[in-house]
Design an enzyme around this catalytic site. Structure first.
Site, mmCIF file in Angstrom:
data_model
loop_
_atom_site.group_PDB
_atom_site.id
_atom_site.type_symbol
_atom_site.label_atom_id
_atom_site.label_comp_id
_atom_site.label_asym_id
_atom_site.label_seq_id
_atom_site.Cartn_x
_atom_site.Cartn_y
_atom_site.Cartn_z
ATOM 1 N N CYS A 2 3.145 23.608 -33.344
ATOM 2 C CA CYS A 2 3.386 24.824 -32.564
ATOM 3 C C CYS A 2 4.817 25.340 -32.650
ATOM 4 O O CYS A 2 5.129 26.400 -32.121
ATOM 5 C CB CYS A 2 2.978 24.589 -31.125
ATOM 6 S SG CYS A 2 1.283 24.000 -31.033
ATOM 7 N N HIS A 20 8.609 28.136 -24.054
ATOM 8 C CA HIS A 20 7.380 27.751 -24.744
ATOM 9 C C HIS A 20 6.236 27.868 -23.724
ATOM 10 O O HIS A 20 5.189 28.386 -24.033
ATOM 11 C CB HIS A 20 7.522 26.325 -25.286
ATOM 12 C CG HIS A 20 6.396 25.903 -26.166
ATOM 13 N ND1 HIS A 20 5.985 26.638 -27.248
ATOM 14 C CD2 HIS A 20 5.566 24.814 -26.125
ATOM 15 C CE1 HIS A 20 4.967 26.030 -27.835
ATOM 16 N NE2 HIS A 20 4.695 24.926 -27.177
ATOM 17 N N HIS A 30 -1.919 30.736 -26.310
ATOM 18 C CA HIS A 30 -1.026 29.955 -27.162
ATOM 19 C C HIS A 30 -1.417 30.203 -28.613
ATOM 20 O O HIS A 30 -2.484 29.792 -29.052
ATOM 21 C CB HIS A 30 -1.123 28.471 -26.814
ATOM 22 C CG HIS A 30 -0.110 27.630 -27.532
ATOM 23 N ND1 HIS A 30 0.873 28.161 -28.344
ATOM 24 C CD2 HIS A 30 0.076 26.287 -27.555
ATOM 25 C CE1 HIS A 30 1.603 27.183 -28.840
ATOM 26 N NE2 HIS A 30 1.144 26.041 -28.380
#
Lengths: 311, 86, 402
Positions: free
Chosen positions: C163, C296, C330
């Site tokens: 990620c 994040h 996400h």
């Protein structure tokens, strides 16, 4: 950049399906049984291969890894489990191990390295992607060292994919021998204790495969080759000598330079050029050679050359 | 219950691929996580997979799972009570 | 001696996400503080419709038409990247004839939508799968297509560090410029929603069925998203020669590895702190100079706690921060790039979006993200965080041009 250490794992046997296959877990040094109990063969082998040269190495400031398809056996297992268990009760460790940067992360954990860590996943260009980063990283901090390496594994699914891939259909009907392998290195800008220098690496991007023979011809003409020299060439089963490798073979014949078809030992896979670097370094430690050139392309993409000079 | 506990121990060893262990090595009442077997958060998720695949018990919230998976005994008790409800 | 002192300008950007299919559409939707997350419509998945996520409101066919792509086999991840990268090149005013530029791409699953569709057929040999599809199944295929479609003449790169991949692509692009490898770099990331990834995160039991709640006490997990964002990074003097003004300046970046656990963040926030400190060090900025942190903020139990602790210990309790995950979901490898483009938009337009889903602060830290729209804000320096599996953490700092 200079290479002071290297390690590799080659295929050791020919699997039933006709591809070259690494053995089962071959390296367990520096790894506790408890740490590897869930891990795939490729991950354990790659960790072992890397730790073998990196353990106790001071001044390491980064880990840079490259792979074509990562731990594809776990990816396949998760896909198969999704069907078998109807998308419920799936093992998270299988999913996690399919992540491309898992090996870099696990090696960092073992070495307690909290610095730079990255992974490139770019088919045949992976090796040059990694070398570019290693070169920049060592220049950014010239007193420090970088651990870098490559890993790819073969599976039945992989084999099926590649046998059907349009890039891999051979012109004379000979099957391509597919393989797998792991290679790791320690690089820095210091010639101290170095085996060899990776003096340059070239990518011939123009029109890819078709124009590459011309570009590589120019490359050879302008390169100052020091003898004794050996060419490592990525052809296998000879089917494609007449194209990308044509000028290389002609040049080598004219100049009396031995050719080594390294894929006879490694088989073909995305990061086979990484293992070729390791094999070349090994030959340099054993023989009096000044230069080794590695020429390769993968699936007619990313034709390249890597030049090693003995330190 | 005794039989369930022994079965569970074998299943845990198999599911987590615990090296060189036999069911007798696992203390029924000892905590599975933290000290002891040296298991981590992924192991706890793997044990929830075991419960779901082998006993049809689905745990949605991993925090709840941690309480159930405290020891082999707590796992067995949860399975028993879940069975009674069926 | 190696000296890095080049100023790196952002001269082009492109984005496609659940928020919209171009930068302005995304900024407007973000400014409106309405979440576009909706039930996922995944083919042949039992979880379809039970989970919400951030899907891009375009079909593959629509993307092919929009990007003038004739090739029938490009996977969705590649198609999303084609839209965003095209926008980035266009907005940087880069003509076909001057495309002597390097591309740095990022993805986690790449061609997974194709792999999972044909996996069974390939394994069982039920039917012959078209080789064109097989060639587009891996990660590297995206990078190859971007180079070919945009007629780029140079080496192309593909980074895959879970990620944090997208932020690592931007950072790598900046380093290429610093090293003198190129004056101009196209850098971005892309990922699409797949059955594989949804099931992967479900196996980790950290997916929320409802809208995620970043930094909320009662958060449970993440929502998946898809999308792509690309930036054109350009060395200042090169851009000036083209009479280009910067959209933003990339003033700092840092990547570190934390050695806590392969999927979890270190609970003391040390990994997140190290990445943010490294980026500030690079930018020669102190914590007081950071105006906003685009976190994040995935809304998982571990990430938000660690990130919250890290932010508090470096910046104190009054720093403005937020997560756009309740707008985009996400988006994995794209997330760092999407957050970067959204941050640049906020700097340009002078607003801060509210973190949707947040109600009560995490007890351990008491840290509260911005939860109401803030208007007429001067944002000079903004930090963007991206953290991934393997303990791979990257922070970027964007600065508003004077």
């Amino acid at each position: 950049m200079y290479i002071s250490k290297f390690n590799y794992i080659l295929p050791e046997l020919r699997a039933e399906k006709g591809y070259l296959n690494m053995g089962k877990i071959t390296v367990q040094e520096h790894l506790e049984k408890n740490e590897i109990r869930r891990l795939d063969r490729l991950i354990v082998n790659a960790m072992g291969c890397a730790l073998n040269i990196a353990f106790g190495e001071s001044n390491l400031v980064g880990i840079i890894t490259g792979t074509g398809r990562g731990c594809i056996s776990k990816l396949e297992q998760f896909l198969a489990d999704m069907n078998t268990y109807s998308e419920s009760a799936l093992n998270p460790s299988v999913f996690i191990q399919s992540t491309n940067n898992i090996i870099g992360g696990l090696i960092a954990q073992k070495l307690q390295l909290t610095t730079y860590n990255t992974t490139f996943v770019n088919q045949g260009l992976t090796v040059l992607n990694v070398l570019t980063d290693v070169e920049m990283k060592t220049l950014e901090d010239s007193s420090k060292k970088i651990l870098f390496g490559f890993f790819d594994e073969n599976t039945h699914f992989n084999q099926l994919i590649h046998s059907q891939s349009s890039f891999l259909q051979s012109q004379d009907g000979n099957p391509i021998i597919y393989g797998e392998g792991i290679s790791f290195f320690i690089a820095s800008q210091s010639p101290k204790n170095a085996i060899a220098k990776i003096e340059s690496f070239e990518y011939f991007p123009t029109n890819q495969y078709i124009c590459a023979p011309f570009e590589v011809g120019v490359y050879l003409d302008i390169n100052n080759i020091e003898h004794p020299c050996v060419f490592y060439v990525g052809y296998n089963n000879e089917y494609e000598k007449e194209r990308y490798y044509l000028n290389i073979v002609r040049f080598a014949t004219k100049m009396n330079i031995p050719l080594i078809a390294y894929k006879e030992r490694t088989g073909d896979f995305d990061t086979s050029a990484g293992v070729a670097i390791a094999l070349a370094l090994e030959q340099m430690t054993q023989e009096n050679l000044k230069n080794i050139y590695i020429f390769n392309h993968y699936k007619k993409q990313s034709p390249m050359a890597i030049k090693l000079v003995k330190s | 219950m005794e039989q369930l506990i022994n079965t569970l121990k074998s299943e845990i060893i198999e599911a987590l691929n615990l090296p060189d262990m036999v069911p007798e090595d696992i203390d029924t009442n000892a905590p599975l996580f933290g000290t002891g077997l040296g298991l981590d958060s992924i192991d706890s998720l793997e044990l929830m997979v075991l419960l779901e695949r082998n006993y049809g018990i689905r745990i949605e919230d991993p925090r709840e799972g941690r309480r159930i998976l405290e020891s082999v005994k707590s796992m067995a008790e949860y399975i028993e009570s879940h069975r009674e409800q069926l | 001696m190696y000296v890095e002192n080049k100023e790196i300008w952002i001269t082009g950007m492109g984005i496609v996400s659940a928020l919209g299919t171009d930068p302005n559409a995304c900024f407007t939707q973000l400014h409106s503080a309405i979440s576009p997350l909706r039930p996922l419509l995944l083919h042949e998945s039992i979880h379809s419709e039970h989970y919400i996520g951030g899907a891009v409101p375009l079909s593959d066919t629509e993307i092919r038409q929009a990007t003038n792509t004739r090739h029938h086999a490009y996977n969705r991840t590649t198609l999303l990247a084609l839209i965003a990268s095209q926008q980035a090149l266009d907005s940087a005013g880069i003509e076909d004839s001057t495309r002597d530029i390097i591309s740095v791409n990022a993805t986690t699953v790449g061609g997974m939508p194709l792999t999972e569709k044909y996996f069974d057929a390939i394994i069982t040999g039920k039917y012959q799968v078209n080789t064109d599809f097989i060639n587009e199944m891996d990660c590297g295929s995206l990078s190859r297509v971007i180079r070919r479609q945009h007629n780029l003449n140079r080496m192309h790169f593909m980074i895959s560090t879970a990620c944090s991949s997208g932020s690592n692509a931007i950072m790598f692009g900046a380093r290429l410029i610093q090293a003198g490898k190129s004056s101009i770099v196209l850098a971005g990331g892309s990922d699409s929603i797949s059955k594989f990834v949804l099931n992967g995160f479900l196996s980790l039991k950290n997916v929320d069925k409802n809208m995620c709640r970043p930094f909320d006490r009662d958060r449970f997990g993440l929502n998946l998203g898809e999308g792509s964002a690309y930036l054109v990074l350009e060395e200042k003097t090169h851009a000036q020669k083209r009479y280009k003004t910067p959209l933003a300046i990339l003033s700092g970046y840092g990547n570190i590895n934390e050695n806590f656990h392969i999927t979890g963040s270190s609970p003391d926030g040390q990994g997140a702190m190290n990445a943010m400190n490294l980026a500030m060090q690079k930018a020669a900025l102190c914590p007081e100079q950071i105006d906003f942190i685009h976190t994040h903020g995935t809304s998982t139990l571990d990430n938000d706690l660690a990130e919250s602790i890290a932010i508090k210990s470096i910046f104190g309790s009054s720093i403005r921060f937020g997560s756009s995950k309740s707008y985009t979901g996400h988006t994995l490898a794209a997330s760092g790039c999407i957050s970067s483009v959204l941050t640049i938009g906020m700097m340009q337009k002078g607003f801060i979006f509210p973190t949707l889903g947040f109600l009560n602060p995490i007890e351990e830290t008491g840290m509260k993200p911005v939860s109401k729209v803030q208007e007429n804000v001067h944002l000079k320096h903004c930090l963007v965080n991206s953290f991934g599996f393997g303990g791979n953490n990257t922070s970027l700092i964007f600065s508003k041009p004077d």
